[in-house]
Design a protein around this motif. Structure first.
Motif, PDB file in Angstrom:
ATOM      1  N   THR A   1       0.856  -1.176   0.000  1.00  0.00           N
ATOM      2  CA  THR A   1       0.000   0.000   0.000  1.00  0.00           C
ATOM      3  C   THR A   1       0.884   1.214   0.000  1.00  0.00           C
ATOM      4  N   GLU A   2       0.705   2.051  -0.936  1.00  0.00           N
ATOM      5  CA  GLU A   2       1.378   3.318  -1.082  1.00  0.00           C
ATOM      6  C   GLU A   2       2.725   3.378  -0.378  1.00  0.00           C
ATOM      7  N   THR A   3       3.763   3.005  -1.107  1.00  0.00           N
ATOM      8  CA  THR A   3       5.107   3.052  -0.571  1.00  0.00           C
ATOM      9  C   THR A   3       5.681   4.427  -0.836  1.00  0.00           C
ATOM     10  N   PRO A   4       5.965   5.190   0.234  1.00  0.00           N
ATOM     11  CA  PRO A   4       6.507   6.525   0.015  1.00  0.00           C
ATOM     12  C   PRO A   4       7.937   6.453  -0.522  1.00  0.00           C
ATOM     13  N   VAL A   5       8.234   7.319  -1.470  1.00  0.00           N
ATOM     14  CA  VAL A   5       9.571   7.388  -2.045  1.00  0.00           C
ATOM     15  C   VAL A   5      10.350   8.436  -1.265  1.00  0.00           C
ATOM     16  N   GLU A   6      11.426   7.972  -0.655  1.00  0.00           N
ATOM     17  CA  GLU A   6      12.231   8.876   0.137  1.00  0.00           C
ATOM     18  C   GLU A   6      13.568   9.071  -0.540  1.00  0.00           C
ATOM     19  N   PRO A   7      14.126  10.251  -0.447  1.00  0.00           N
ATOM     20  CA  PRO A   7      15.429  10.490  -1.031  1.00  0.00           C
ATOM     21  C   PRO A   7      16.507   9.715  -0.278  1.00  0.00           C
ATOM     22  N   GLU A   8      17.592   9.447  -0.964  1.00  0.00           N
ATOM     23  CA  GLU A   8      18.654   8.671  -0.358  1.00  0.00           C
ATOM     24  C   GLU A   8      19.648   9.544   0.392  1.00  0.00           C
ATOM     25  N   ALA A   9      19.284  10.732   0.735  1.00  0.00           N
ATOM     26  CA  ALA A   9      20.185  11.637   1.439  1.00  0.00           C
ATOM     27  C   ALA A   9      20.259  11.240   2.913  1.00  0.00           C
TER      28      ALA A   9
ATOM     29  N   ASN B   1      14.996  17.794   6.737  1.00  0.00           N
ATOM     30  CA  ASN B   1      15.724  18.927   6.176  1.00  0.00           C
ATOM     31  C   ASN B   1      15.020  20.239   6.453  1.00  0.00           C
ATOM     32  N   VAL B   2      14.021  20.225   7.288  1.00  0.00           N
ATOM     33  CA  VAL B   2      13.227  21.412   7.543  1.00  0.00           C
ATOM     34  C   VAL B   2      13.623  22.010   8.878  1.00  0.00           C
TER      35      VAL B   2
ATOM     36  N   ALA C   1      20.374  20.484  -0.621  1.00  0.00           N
ATOM     37  CA  ALA C   1      19.699  21.462  -1.479  1.00  0.00           C
ATOM     38  C   ALA C   1      19.145  20.794  -2.731  1.00  0.00           C
ATOM     39  N   LEU C   2      19.911  19.901  -3.333  1.00  0.00           N
ATOM     40  CA  LEU C   2      19.454  19.210  -4.544  1.00  0.00           C
ATOM     41  C   LEU C   2      18.278  18.276  -4.229  1.00  0.00           C
ATOM     42  N   VAL C   3      18.326  17.639  -3.075  1.00  0.00           N
ATOM     43  CA  VAL C   3      17.219  16.764  -2.665  1.00  0.00           C
ATOM     44  C   VAL C   3      15.959  17.599  -2.463  1.00  0.00           C
ATOM     45  N   GLN C   4      16.092  18.748  -1.826  1.00  0.00           N
ATOM     46  CA  GLN C   4      14.948  19.631  -1.610  1.00  0.00           C
ATOM     47  C   GLN C   4      14.365  20.100  -2.944  1.00  0.00           C
ATOM     48  N   CYS C   5      15.228  20.401  -3.900  1.00  0.00           N
ATOM     49  CA  CYS C   5      14.746  20.802  -5.233  1.00  0.00           C
ATOM     50  C   CYS C   5      13.923  19.681  -5.858  1.00  0.00           C
ATOM     51  N   GLU C   6      14.451  18.462  -5.778  1.00  0.00           N
ATOM     52  CA  GLU C   6      13.754  17.330  -6.372  1.00  0.00           C
ATOM     53  C   GLU C   6      12.410  17.088  -5.668  1.00  0.00           C
ATOM     54  N   MET C   7      12.385  17.178  -4.330  1.00  0.00           N
ATOM     55  CA  MET C   7      11.157  16.940  -3.570  1.00  0.00           C
ATOM     56  C   MET C   7      10.109  18.007  -3.847  1.00  0.00           C
ATOM     57  N   ASN C   8      10.526  19.210  -4.153  1.00  0.00           N
ATOM     58  CA  ASN C   8       9.597  20.320  -4.379  1.00  0.00           C
ATOM     59  C   ASN C   8       9.364  20.613  -5.857  1.00  0.00           C
ATOM     60  N   GLY C   9       9.914  19.774  -6.727  1.00  0.00           N
ATOM     61  CA  GLY C   9       9.677  19.931  -8.159  1.00  0.00           C
ATOM     62  C   GLY C   9      10.342  21.158  -8.772  1.00  0.00           C
ATOM     63  N   ILE C  10      11.459  21.567  -8.248  1.00  0.00           N
ATOM     64  CA  ILE C  10      12.180  22.739  -8.772  1.00  0.00           C
ATOM     65  C   ILE C  10      13.297  22.245  -9.684  1.00  0.00           C
ATOM     66  N   ALA C  11      13.359  22.806 -10.876  1.00  0.00           N
ATOM     67  CA  ALA C  11      14.401  22.426 -11.835  1.00  0.00           C
ATOM     68  C   ALA C  11      15.761  22.906 -11.319  1.00  0.00           C
ATOM     69  N   ILE C  12      16.779  22.117 -11.565  1.00  0.00           N
ATOM     70  CA  ILE C  12      18.132  22.445 -11.092  1.00  0.00           C
ATOM     71  C   ILE C  12      18.590  23.785 -11.690  1.00  0.00           C
TER      72      ILE C  12
END
Length: 196
Positions: free
Chosen positions: A130-138, A143-144, A164-175
């Motif tokens: 059931t809905e496996t959350p995808v977590e960054p490998e950082a 990070n908040v 910072a790069l993980v936060q960008c990916e989690m928030n949908g911000i282009a590098i």
């Protein structure tokens, strides 16, 4: 406990009703919690085995549930429903139960105790995905903004860049957009340092 021989309980008429009435008569004489009684009742011609086989036949007559009227017809409506259910379970799992009893170092005084002891031995059911959350490998840490001062001091510039790069990916911000915003922030910092 009333001394009765198996001959007095022998069913003359081989119908389900006759077997049920014989079991109901025997039910009245059962002493609960007697280890010898448990051993006797789980033998091939014992009370629980016979009751379980009768329940199996009644269940096979039709439907998942045996009607109250049918239980009355067979005279087993006076036998506790948990006992009927345990007897049915015992007969359906008879081979595994007998193997477990033989392998067990302690004796059992009831089918309830046997069921409880066997439950952990059953193969674990695979859990449904059931809905496996995808977590960054950082980092495992959040990070908040609640990092302690010690955690901040332990981070290298590379760790901070990765965060910072993980936060960008989690928030949908282009590098590319992030790099432009970082450059603007660096320029504002440089202006503040010159003004000071």
């Amino acid at each position: 406990m009333q001394n009765s021989t198996s001959k007095s309980l022998t069913v003359v008429n081989n119908t389900l009703e006759a077997e049920g009435f014989a079991l109901a008569k025997e039910w009245k004489s059962i002493t609960k919690g007697d280890k010898a009684r448990f051993t006797k009742s789980t033998k091939a011609d014992g009370f629980d085995t016979r009751l379980g086989k009768l329940m199996q036949k009644l269940k096979a007559e039709g439907g998942e549930r045996i009607s109250s009227d049918r239980l009355k017809d067979c005279g087993i409506n006076g036998i506790d429903k948990r006992r009927r259910s345990e007897a049915l379970w015992f007969v359906e799992n008879e081979t595994a139960c007998r193997d477990f009893i033989q392998a067990s170092k302690k004796g059992f005084t009831s089918l309830t105790a046997l069921q409880a002891a066997m439950k952990p031995k059953a193969a674990p059911k695979p859990k449904a995905d059931t809905e496996t959350p995808v977590e960054p490998e950082a980092d495992d840490k959040s990070n908040v903004g609640l990092d302690s001062e010690a955690d901040k001091a332990d981070k290298s510039p590379s760790d901070i860049a990765l965060d910072a790069l993980v936060q960008c990916e989690m928030n949908g911000i282009a590098i590319k957009d992030f790099m432009l915003a970082l450059k603007e922030q660096l320029e504002m910092l440089d202006e503040d340092k010159v003004a000071a």
